[in-house]
Structures are given as structure tokens and as C-alpha cells.
Write an enzyme that holds these catalytic residues in place. Sequence first.
Site, mmCIF file in Angstrom:
data_model
loop_
_atom_site.group_PDB
_atom_site.id
_atom_site.type_symbol
_atom_site.label_atom_id
_atom_site.label_comp_id
_atom_site.label_asym_id
_atom_site.label_seq_id
_atom_site.Cartn_x
_atom_site.Cartn_y
_atom_site.Cartn_z
ATOM 1 N N TYR A 218 0.838 -1.204 0.000
ATOM 2 C CA TYR A 218 0.000 0.000 0.000
ATOM 3 C C TYR A 218 0.876 1.258 0.000
ATOM 4 O O TYR A 218 0.660 2.177 -0.799
ATOM 5 C CB TYR A 218 -0.909 -0.002 1.223
ATOM 6 C CG TYR A 218 -1.746 1.255 1.362
ATOM 7 C CD1 TYR A 218 -2.771 1.521 0.459
ATOM 8 C CD2 TYR A 218 -1.512 2.168 2.383
ATOM 9 C CE1 TYR A 218 -3.543 2.674 0.577
ATOM 10 C CE2 TYR A 218 -2.277 3.314 2.509
ATOM 11 C CZ TYR A 218 -3.288 3.565 1.603
ATOM 12 O OH TYR A 218 -4.042 4.705 1.703
ATOM 13 N N THR A 255 -12.779 6.069 6.961
ATOM 14 C CA THR A 255 -13.484 5.486 5.824
ATOM 15 C C THR A 255 -13.472 3.962 5.937
ATOM 16 O O THR A 255 -12.818 3.394 6.814
ATOM 17 C CB THR A 255 -12.820 5.876 4.481
ATOM 18 O OG1 THR A 255 -11.551 5.202 4.364
ATOM 19 C CG2 THR A 255 -12.606 7.379 4.388
#
Length: 342
Positions: A218, A255
Site C-alpha cells: 500500500y 473510511t
Amino acid sequence: MSKAESLRISLQILVLHIWSCLKLYLIGIYALLKELTEKTVVPVFEDAHDGQVAIVTGGASGIGYQVARKLALKNLHVFIAGRNKQEGDDAIAKIKAELSTVRVQFLHLDLASLTSVRSFAENFLHTGLPLHILINNAGVMLVPYSETEDGLETHFQVNYLSHLYLTWLLLNKMKASGVPDRCAHIINVSSVVHWVADAPDIQPSHTSLSKYSPHSAYASSKLAVIMSTYILSQLLKGDNSNVTANCLHPGVVNTNLYENIHWSVRWVMEIMRHLFFKDAIQAANSVVYLALSPLVESHTGGYYDNCKVSQSKHCTYSKTCQFNLEKMSCELLGIQSLHQTS
């Protein structure tokens, strides 16, 4: 291989995994403390942007939804790009419930497929509309190792390579849409976690799955996003085009990207998310600032944090690293150069 040697290698791999996790969480804690101790900039935007057209990838949920919503309410014609049509239609319905006259459409885009990226670009170009704002926002975070239909590691393609390809496919349209007093804008959503990535490891290899870390993957994808922004900015300045390219860290945001976080820290993260993290509305302000603010109308090649230019990791400015990334990316996409637009 002896049992002792096998155990030694296993311990080394375990330490590498733990260190990858710790680095990402430590930089996240640093970024969170920074946000909590400094004043959040609340940008002011012009009221009307009649005739402007924007694309927001991942615009049906999270930060992307709030960006699409804010742009639509500022009278832009917004295309929400995403995989799930029902989710896109629901997002459009919610925006239209606030203001029925907004212009919002959904177009299918699966960033795990370069074929889908090409189809999306073709479908948009067939509308005959200009393109003033391209917001490359969609992404995945900390997913277990998987490959896309193109045989590439998922973080690398979804977060970085497919967005670069989409930008390249739409670049001529953006060049034709920008004018001297109102540039077209490419905005890439990155992350502060790029600081823990290493440039040589941008594309994780499937040949060493035992060493694969979703945390490193990531972070590396977000490093690539920043470097490609700088590459595009230089390319566009060399062409004297009225197109800017900037990237940003949207903040430490609450989120659904955290759904893949390890169970051992998930409960802590759940508490912190609701107490301290930015919400998607606050995070969207930083994105919309780069899209609409006259203060950065002609600014290009910047990495932004809290609506201010910030420094990215030193290797992102390296011409050698940028060259290597561009070369690898063009080879994977089957194009000669980013300068040779579609």
C-alpha cells in the site's frame, strides 16, 4: 536446508512483516498528532463553475462521494467512476436529493482491469464533453495478496498504474479543455504513508509471497502516485499546456478502507477512528481545494497536506527513480512513452 536455517529465515520474515506494520502505524500516528495540533484549513471556493466537467474515481463512497457531491453542488458536470452501478446510482440519488438540478452521471470503471480503463476512457470521450478536472481517488488498502486480471499486484495496479493509464488516455482531452486563465487539473490522492516505502520495491513480486506485506504494498503504491504526479507535471510544463498535476495526503480519515486492518489492532483503530480521525467531508475539502481554488489555479507539481504544499519523501524527487518508474510503467502499459499521448 536444516531446521535451524529454516527457523532463522522464518523469524527474519516475521520480523520484516512486523516492522512493515509498525512503520505504517507509526507514520499514521505522527500524521494524526500533526492534524490534532494544527488548525485545519477550511478553503473557500468560487460559487459557480458552469460548463466545467469532472471525473471522480471511487466517487460513490467515502472521500470520493463527498468530492463528487461538493463539485456537483458547485455546478460542475460530474462523472462518478466506479465498479458498482447500484452504488453509483444511490450516490447520485443522494446528491440530487440536495439539489435536483445537479448534473451527475455514473460510468463503469474497474481499476483492476486495464481493458475496463480503456473502455471507460472511450465511453467518456464519446460524450464529446471537455474534461477540466480528473480526480484519481479510488483505491484499496491492506488487502491480502491478489493479482488483477492483468497479472499485477492489486495495490500497484488499482492505486497507481490504472490511474496513470486513465490519465494518459484522457490527456489530450484535458489539454484541449484547459485555457490560460482556467487550467485543467489532474489531482492524485496519495497518502502520508508513502514515507515508509522504498522506491525499488514499488511493484511487489509474486515470486516471494512469504515476504509480501500488504502494508508495504500500500505504501509503495502511494509513493508511485506521488512520483508519477511529478513526472506528469514536468511533461505538461514542457508541452506548455494549460494542465496542472498535483497530489495530496487527504488526512487520516474515517473510511471503510480500514476493513482489512489486522484483527489485533482493529479494536483500537475503531475507537480512534470515531474519536480522532477526519470524516470524509473534511478530507474532501483538501481535494476540492486543488480542483477549484483560484489560489492554486496554475500551481503544478506539488504534494499537498491540509491545503498547503508539503515535502514528500526525498526519493520522489530523484530523476533516476522517476525515470525507472516511468520506464517500468510504460512497458507494463505497452506504450512507448508518456509523452506519446493516445
